[in-house]
Design a protein around this motif. Structure first.
Motif, PDB file in Angstrom:
ATOM      1  N   TYR A 214       0.838  -1.220   0.000  1.00  0.00           N
ATOM      2  CA  TYR A 214       0.000   0.000   0.000  1.00  0.00           C
ATOM      3  C   TYR A 214       0.861   1.254   0.000  1.00  0.00           C
ATOM      4  CZ  TYR A 214       0.278   1.445   4.975  1.00  0.00           C
ATOM      5  OH  TYR A 214       0.702   1.922   6.187  1.00  0.00           O
TER       6      TYR A 214
ATOM      7  N   LYS B 149      24.305  -3.919   8.063  1.00  0.00           N
ATOM      8  CA  LYS B 149      22.941  -3.687   7.573  1.00  0.00           C
ATOM      9  C   LYS B 149      22.959  -2.938   6.228  1.00  0.00           C
ATOM     10  CE  LYS B 149      20.522  -3.671  12.027  1.00  0.00           C
ATOM     11  NZ  LYS B 149      19.600  -2.918  12.899  1.00  0.00           N
TER      12      LYS B 149
ATOM     13  N   TYR C   1      23.186   5.768   8.882  1.00  0.00           N
ATOM     14  CA  TYR C   1      22.778   7.005   9.562  1.00  0.00           C
ATOM     15  C   TYR C   1      23.251   7.075  11.004  1.00  0.00           C
ATOM     16  CZ  TYR C   1      18.311   4.488  10.765  1.00  0.00           C
ATOM     17  OH  TYR C   1      17.354   3.593  11.187  1.00  0.00           O
TER      18      TYR C   1
ATOM     19  N   PHE D 218       4.898   6.315   8.971  1.00  0.00           N
ATOM     20  CA  PHE D 218       4.055   5.122   9.180  1.00  0.00           C
ATOM     21  C   PHE D 218       4.504   4.279  10.364  1.00  0.00           C
ATOM     22  CE2 PHE D 218       6.462   1.494   7.391  1.00  0.00           C
ATOM     23  CZ  PHE D 218       7.538   2.190   6.853  1.00  0.00           C
TER      24      PHE D 218
ATOM     25  N   ARG E   3      17.674  -3.602  18.044  1.00  0.00           N
ATOM     26  CA  ARG E   3      18.159  -3.396  16.666  1.00  0.00           C
ATOM     27  C   ARG E   3      19.093  -4.524  16.239  1.00  0.00           C
ATOM     28  NH1 ARG E   3      19.235   3.145  16.892  1.00  0.00           N
ATOM     29  NH2 ARG E   3      19.493   2.949  14.668  1.00  0.00           N
TER      30      ARG E   3
HETATM   31  N1  LIG Z   1       1.582   2.012   9.563  1.00  0.00           N
HETATM   32  C1  LIG Z   1       1.614   0.779   9.121  1.00  0.00           C
HETATM   33  O1  LIG Z   1       0.716   0.346   8.396  1.00  0.00           O
HETATM   34  C2  LIG Z   1       2.755  -0.115   9.482  1.00  0.00           C
HETATM   35  C3  LIG Z   1       2.733  -1.459   9.111  1.00  0.00           C
HETATM   36  C4  LIG Z   1       3.846  -2.253   9.388  1.00  0.00           C
HETATM   37  C5  LIG Z   1       4.940  -1.704  10.038  1.00  0.00           C
HETATM   38  N2  LIG Z   1       4.905  -0.401  10.426  1.00  0.00           N
HETATM   39  C6  LIG Z   1       6.060   0.220  11.086  1.00  0.00           C
HETATM   40  O2  LIG Z   1       7.179   0.015  10.254  1.00  0.00           O
HETATM   41  C7  LIG Z   1       8.354  -0.069  11.048  1.00  0.00           C
HETATM   42  C8  LIG Z   1       9.130  -1.279  10.642  1.00  0.00           C
HETATM   43  O3  LIG Z   1       8.503  -2.431  11.164  1.00  0.00           O
HETATM   44  P1  LIG Z   1       9.256  -3.822  11.188  1.00  0.00           P
HETATM   45  O4  LIG Z   1       8.393  -4.755  11.942  1.00  0.00           O
HETATM   46  O5  LIG Z   1       9.688  -4.160   9.813  1.00  0.00           O
HETATM   47  O6  LIG Z   1      10.534  -3.475  12.100  1.00  0.00           O
HETATM   48  P2  LIG Z   1      12.079  -3.396  11.660  1.00  0.00           P
HETATM   49  O7  LIG Z   1      12.227  -2.318  10.634  1.00  0.00           O
HETATM   50  O8  LIG Z   1      12.564  -4.751  11.336  1.00  0.00           O
HETATM   51  O9  LIG Z   1      12.753  -2.969  13.012  1.00  0.00           O
HETATM   52  C9  LIG Z   1      12.845  -1.642  13.399  1.00  0.00           C
HETATM   53  C10 LIG Z   1      14.160  -1.013  12.938  1.00  0.00           C
HETATM   54  O10 LIG Z   1      14.089   0.382  13.224  1.00  0.00           O
HETATM   55  C11 LIG Z   1      15.387   0.874  13.369  1.00  0.00           C
HETATM   56  N3  LIG Z   1      15.461   1.750  14.540  1.00  0.00           N
HETATM   57  C12 LIG Z   1      15.879   3.039  14.512  1.00  0.00           C
HETATM   58  N4  LIG Z   1      15.881   3.556  15.734  1.00  0.00           N
HETATM   59  C13 LIG Z   1      15.469   2.579  16.567  1.00  0.00           C
HETATM   60  C14 LIG Z   1      15.287   2.518  17.991  1.00  0.00           C
HETATM   61  N5  LIG Z   1      15.527   3.571  18.789  1.00  0.00           N
HETATM   62  N6  LIG Z   1      14.862   1.362  18.534  1.00  0.00           N
HETATM   63  C15 LIG Z   1      14.606   0.300  17.759  1.00  0.00           C
HETATM   64  N7  LIG Z   1      14.764   0.302  16.407  1.00  0.00           N
HETATM   65  C16 LIG Z   1      15.197   1.434  15.817  1.00  0.00           C
HETATM   66  C17 LIG Z   1      16.332  -0.331  13.526  1.00  0.00           C
HETATM   67  O11 LIG Z   1      17.089  -0.433  12.315  1.00  0.00           O
HETATM   68  P3  LIG Z   1      18.529   0.299  12.210  1.00  0.00           P
HETATM   69  O12 LIG Z   1      19.387  -0.316  13.269  1.00  0.00           O
HETATM   70  O13 LIG Z   1      18.975   0.041  10.841  1.00  0.00           O
HETATM   71  O14 LIG Z   1      18.252   1.768  12.494  1.00  0.00           O
HETATM   72  C18 LIG Z   1      15.388  -1.506  13.680  1.00  0.00           C
HETATM   73  O15 LIG Z   1      15.933  -2.683  13.167  1.00  0.00           O
HETATM   74  C19 LIG Z   1       7.899  -0.017  12.502  1.00  0.00           C
HETATM   75  O16 LIG Z   1       8.035   1.305  13.004  1.00  0.00           O
HETATM   76  C20 LIG Z   1       6.444  -0.406  12.404  1.00  0.00           C
HETATM   77  O17 LIG Z   1       5.686   0.101  13.456  1.00  0.00           O
HETATM   78  C21 LIG Z   1       3.828   0.384  10.166  1.00  0.00           C
END
Ligand SMILES: NC(=O)c1ccc[n+]([C@@H]2O[C@H](COP(=O)([O-])OP(=O)(O)OC[C@H]3O[C@@H](n4cnc5c(N)ncnc54)[C@H](OP(=O)(O)O)[C@@H]3O)[C@@H](O)[C@H]2O)c1
Length: 325
Positions: free
Chosen positions: A130, A177, A192, A238, A315
């Motif tokens: 989406y 990464k 970053y 998001f 992370r």
């Molecule tokens: N709105 C929606 O429809 C929707 C749907 C699905 C997921 N999401 C959002 O999309 C994001 C990704 O979800 P995912 O399940 O695939 O998780 P993910 O990206 O596998 O894990 C989160 C990543 O965020 C980064 N990060 C940066 N600052 C952080 C901190 N202070 N603490 C923890 N992580 C941090 C880390 O990567 P680095 O170490 O590389 O920075 C970590 O690996 C989440 O925020 C989730 O809530 C939203």
């Protein structure tokens, strides 16, 4: 009695309690399914900590995506058969061996896609769908920025955006990464933790900047993400892995170049069954034709969900993670 992970009081990973849960029977429009694999998502952390309120109160069973087999169908459900392989993405309730679920939230898993793949990708992959095809329609030649490129949504979205013909820029928190993201569709990846991503985006794009920024990191990347957009570009917030972005005045969007900003969720985009089915089919299509590969990089037993949460928040995970019931 089937087992589940339940949260009785909000807190850290230690509040994820593995315990017996009541078996129930499907009512009209519902299905009883036995899970074979469950996906781990950052949204599960928000329901555990209480950042997002539990839709049906406490205790809450976290978990937004899973795959399994239909055990029993309630009255009026004629689009599945007992024994069908199914998968879904919903806000909560997946961290369990068996569950009753609204049958209109389920899709059949096609041959060629394993239960583990489906469990790992339904929420993350339909989110990529989406974001790329509906929130901002990415086309060939667009420049896209995605933060946390080596994460679960990130590795899927990077490949899909590349498949659509975009130039895909990512950020990631370590050199390992960065390499992983580059192997999954990202043309340029910025560490970053070590570099100023705003300056790097300006350099990579020769000052043109991006058509769209998909930001799920939140607090730590705001307002820098706005500075990565061309005039009239689109800011898509998001998620908030680093914490929520602070409230801001809408006039900031004027100062940063007449920007568009939106805060979408998969559950709004896929609320109608026809949209859910279209989204799932688009995801199955890119996976089956090999344009998007789903990397399952961590596996835990369901009872070890607390360790999985600690690793996700710390992370330490990349790509997708599954819990095995
Ligand atoms: N709105 C929606 O429809 C929707 C749907 C699905 C997921 N999401 C959002 O999309 C994001 C990704 O979800 P995912 O399940 O695939 O998780 P993910 O990206 O596998 O894990 C989160 C990543 O965020 C980064 N990060 C940066 N600052 C952080 C901190 N202070 N603490 C923890 N992580 C941090 C880390 O990567 P680095 O170490 O590389 O920075 C970590 O690996 C989440 O925020 C989730 O809530 C939203």
């Amino acid at each position: 009695m089937p087992k589940a992970i339940r949260v009785h009081a909000h807190g850290g990973p230690e509040v994820l309690i593995y315990e017996d849960c009541d078996a129930s029977r499907p009512g009209p429009g519902q299905a009883l399914i036995r899970h074979t694999a469950i996906g781990l998502n950052f949204i599960d952390v928000y329901f555990r900590t209480g950042l997002y309120p539990a839709p049906n109160g406490m205790p809450v069973i976290p978990g937004g995506e899973a795959a399994g087999v239909v055990l029993e169908l309630g009255e009026g459900v004629d689009w599945f058969n007992v024994g069908d392989r199914v998968a879904y993405a919903v806000p909560t309730g997946a961290y369990c061996e068996e569950r009753v679920i609204a049958a209109d939230r389920l899709v059949k898993v096609p041959d060629g896609i394993s239960d583990e793949q489906a469990a790992a990708m339904m929420l993350k992959g339909m989110t990529a769908e989406y974001l790329l095809r509906r929130t901002f329609k990415v086309k060939a030649g667009d420049i896209v920025l995605y933060h946390a490129a080596a994460g679960g949504v990130g590795l899927i979205l990077g490949q899909w955006a590349k498949h659509l013909g975009a130039t895909v820029i990512g950020t990631a928190g370590s050199d390992e990464k960065v390499s992983l993201a580059k192997a999954h569709g990202f043309d340029h990846v910025i560490n970053y933790s070590a570099q100023d991503f705003v300056a790097e985006v300006a350099r990579i794009t020769d000052g043109r900047k991006c058509d769209v920024v998909y930001d799920s990191v939140g607090n730590d990347t705001f307002p820098g993400s706005l500075d990565c957009l061309r005039p009239m570009g689109t800011f898509v917030s998001f998620g908030q892995s680093s914490g929520p972005i602070p409230p801001f005045s809408i006039s900031l969007l004027a100062q940063k170049g007449s920007l568009y900003a939106t805060r979408p969720t998969i559950f709004a985009y896929n609320a109608k069954r026809e949209d859910l089915v279209r989204s799932a089919n688009a995801l199955f299509d890119v996976v089956l034709k090999g344009a998007v590969e789903v990397s399952i990089n961590q596996r835990y037993a369901l009872r070890d969900a607390g360790q999985a949460h600690a690793d996700l928040e710390g992370r330490r995970t990349t790509g997708t993670t599954i819990l095995i019931p």
